[in-house]
Design a protein around this motif. Sequence first.
Motif, mmCIF file in Angstrom:
data_model
loop_
_atom_site.group_PDB
_atom_site.id
_atom_site.type_symbol
_atom_site.label_atom_id
_atom_site.label_comp_id
_atom_site.label_asym_id
_atom_site.label_seq_id
_atom_site.Cartn_x
_atom_site.Cartn_y
_atom_site.Cartn_z
ATOM 1 N N LEU A 1 0.836 -1.205 0.000
ATOM 2 C CA LEU A 1 0.000 0.000 0.000
ATOM 3 C C LEU A 1 0.868 1.252 0.000
ATOM 4 C CD1 LEU A 1 -2.940 -0.600 2.521
ATOM 5 C CD2 LEU A 1 -3.136 -0.077 0.092
ATOM 6 N N LYS A 2 1.836 1.276 0.881
ATOM 7 C CA LYS A 2 2.724 2.441 0.990
ATOM 8 C C LYS A 2 3.440 2.706 -0.331
ATOM 9 C CE LYS A 2 6.529 4.123 3.804
ATOM 10 N NZ LYS A 2 7.499 3.745 4.814
ATOM 11 N N ASN A 3 3.962 1.654 -0.960
ATOM 12 C CA ASN A 3 4.647 1.793 -2.247
ATOM 13 C C ASN A 3 3.700 2.224 -3.361
ATOM 14 O OD1 ASN A 3 7.068 1.056 -1.045
ATOM 15 N ND2 ASN A 3 6.840 -1.095 -1.577
ATOM 16 N N CYS B 1 -0.142 16.420 3.373
ATOM 17 C CA CYS B 1 1.145 16.508 4.071
ATOM 18 C C CYS B 1 1.662 17.943 3.982
ATOM 19 C CB CYS B 1 2.159 15.549 3.444
ATOM 20 S SG CYS B 1 3.776 15.629 4.252
ATOM 21 N N ARG B 2 1.884 18.551 5.142
ATOM 22 C CA ARG B 2 2.387 19.927 5.197
ATOM 23 C C ARG B 2 3.865 20.010 4.793
ATOM 24 N NH1 ARG B 2 -0.901 19.747 10.101
ATOM 25 N NH2 ARG B 2 -2.641 21.201 9.872
ATOM 26 N N ASP B 3 4.602 18.894 4.892
ATOM 27 C CA ASP B 3 6.025 18.930 4.573
ATOM 28 C C ASP B 3 6.317 18.780 3.079
ATOM 29 O OD1 ASP B 3 6.697 19.420 7.193
ATOM 30 O OD2 ASP B 3 7.155 17.325 7.659
ATOM 31 N N CYS B 4 5.703 17.793 2.436
ATOM 32 C CA CYS B 4 5.998 17.590 1.007
ATOM 33 C C CYS B 4 4.918 18.177 0.091
ATOM 34 C CB CYS B 4 6.234 16.115 0.679
ATOM 35 S SG CYS B 4 4.759 15.059 0.708
ATOM 36 N N GLY B 5 3.805 18.628 0.692
ATOM 37 C CA GLY B 5 2.760 19.274 -0.101
ATOM 38 C C GLY B 5 1.890 18.327 -0.900
ATOM 39 N N GLN B 6 1.965 17.043 -0.596
ATOM 40 C CA GLN B 6 1.204 16.052 -1.358
ATOM 41 C C GLN B 6 -0.103 15.694 -0.653
ATOM 42 O OE1 GLN B 6 2.079 14.460 -4.387
ATOM 43 N NE2 GLN B 6 3.652 16.051 -4.440
ATOM 44 N N VAL B 7 -1.131 15.510 -1.464
ATOM 45 C CA VAL B 7 -2.375 14.924 -0.982
ATOM 46 C C VAL B 7 -2.194 13.415 -1.111
ATOM 47 C CG1 VAL B 7 -4.838 14.670 -1.461
ATOM 48 C CG2 VAL B 7 -3.745 16.904 -1.687
ATOM 49 N N PHE B 8 -2.679 12.664 -0.135
ATOM 50 C CA PHE B 8 -2.562 11.207 -0.224
ATOM 51 C C PHE B 8 -3.766 10.549 0.408
ATOM 52 C CE2 PHE B 8 -0.615 12.430 3.762
ATOM 53 C CZ PHE B 8 -0.987 11.435 4.665
ATOM 54 N N GLU B 9 -4.023 9.313 -0.033
ATOM 55 C CA GLU B 9 -5.102 8.540 0.540
ATOM 56 C C GLU B 9 -4.569 7.683 1.690
ATOM 57 O OE1 GLU B 9 -8.689 7.708 -2.322
ATOM 58 O OE2 GLU B 9 -6.868 6.738 -3.089
ATOM 59 N N HIS B 10 -5.473 7.330 2.563
ATOM 60 C CA HIS B 10 -5.152 6.514 3.726
ATOM 61 C C HIS B 10 -6.193 5.400 3.806
ATOM 62 C CE1 HIS B 10 -5.587 6.223 8.361
ATOM 63 N NE2 HIS B 10 -4.605 5.440 8.004
ATOM 64 N N PHE B 11 -5.742 4.163 3.864
ATOM 65 C CA PHE B 11 -6.641 3.034 4.074
ATOM 66 C C PHE B 11 -7.073 3.106 5.525
ATOM 67 C CE2 PHE B 11 -8.288 -1.145 4.531
ATOM 68 C CZ PHE B 11 -8.540 -1.641 3.268
ATOM 69 N N LYS B 12 -8.355 3.339 5.737
ATOM 70 C CA LYS B 12 -8.864 3.551 7.095
ATOM 71 C C LYS B 12 -8.698 2.312 7.972
ATOM 72 C CE LYS B 12 -12.655 6.413 5.411
ATOM 73 N NZ LYS B 12 -14.118 6.471 5.317
ATOM 74 N N ILE C 1 -0.597 4.858 -0.949
ATOM 75 C CA ILE C 1 -1.703 4.907 0.002
ATOM 76 C C ILE C 1 -1.133 4.594 1.384
ATOM 77 C CG2 ILE C 1 -3.895 3.875 0.716
ATOM 78 C CD1 ILE C 1 -4.411 3.165 -2.211
ATOM 79 N N ALA C 2 -1.414 5.473 2.332
ATOM 80 C CA ALA C 2 -0.940 5.217 3.696
ATOM 81 C C ALA C 2 -1.664 3.994 4.252
ATOM 82 C CB ALA C 2 -1.197 6.431 4.580
ATOM 83 N N PRO C 3 -0.928 3.030 4.780
ATOM 84 C CA PRO C 3 -1.572 1.835 5.337
ATOM 85 C C PRO C 3 -2.268 2.146 6.651
ATOM 86 C CG PRO C 3 0.794 1.734 5.655
ATOM 87 C CD PRO C 3 0.521 2.971 4.852
ATOM 88 N N PRO C 4 -3.231 1.320 7.031
ATOM 89 C CA PRO C 4 -3.906 1.538 8.315
ATOM 90 C C PRO C 4 -2.947 1.248 9.464
ATOM 91 C CG PRO C 4 -4.587 -0.553 7.384
ATOM 92 C CD PRO C 4 -3.730 0.122 6.344
ATOM 93 N N GLN C 5 -3.094 2.023 10.516
ATOM 94 C CA GLN C 5 -2.338 1.751 11.727
ATOM 95 C C GLN C 5 -3.001 0.568 12.428
ATOM 96 O OE1 GLN C 5 -3.639 4.636 10.677
ATOM 97 N NE2 GLN C 5 -2.481 6.398 11.374
ATOM 98 N N ILE C 6 -2.256 -0.072 13.315
ATOM 99 C CA ILE C 6 -2.830 -1.147 14.116
ATOM 100 C C ILE C 6 -3.915 -0.537 14.984
ATOM 101 C CG2 ILE C 6 -2.400 -2.821 15.971
ATOM 102 C CD1 ILE C 6 -1.240 -3.689 13.329
#
Length: 161
Positions: A97-99, A147-158, A102-107
């Motif tokens: 997912l990360k690659n 992301c405030r640092d790199c300026g990218q919008v990204f999706e996150h698997f809830k 898409i940000a993977p879900p946290q535990i």
Amino acid sequence: MELNETNIYKALEQVMDPEIPVLNVLDLGMITAVEVAGEAVHVKMIPTFAACPAVELIRRNIRTVLEETLQTVVTVEIDREAHWTSNRMTDSAKEKLKNFGIAPPQISNGEAYSEILLQTPCAHCGSKNTYLRSPFGSTLCRAIHYCRDCGQVFEHFKPLE
């Protein structure tokens, strides 16, 4: 190919999620049981979200791949006793997912859902200097972050418990 559990699971690796094509049904933890009954195979699966529009397509893809690979009759049933959580995802799935961006879900361990959403590392640069733009993404299982640092919008698997 011999009809056994090992070969069934090997074939299931080829059944990809239609919404996130880098993940297969095993990566997602969707398969709860496989059974060989004579010359037939029975698979039990759980959807990642109750209202997932891809469930029937995934069921059909499981049946098609297994029938073609194993040359046998296959039934696929929704397991109504098991409950899917994002904790069922493999570590490999989270890395894929990360690659994929898409940000993977946290535990999920009983923490407040909103707190988990607010602590999502960027899928592009890894920064935790992010914020939730929308709890609703392109599919039911995703949220949108910035992301405030790199300026990218990204999706996150809830995360789902």
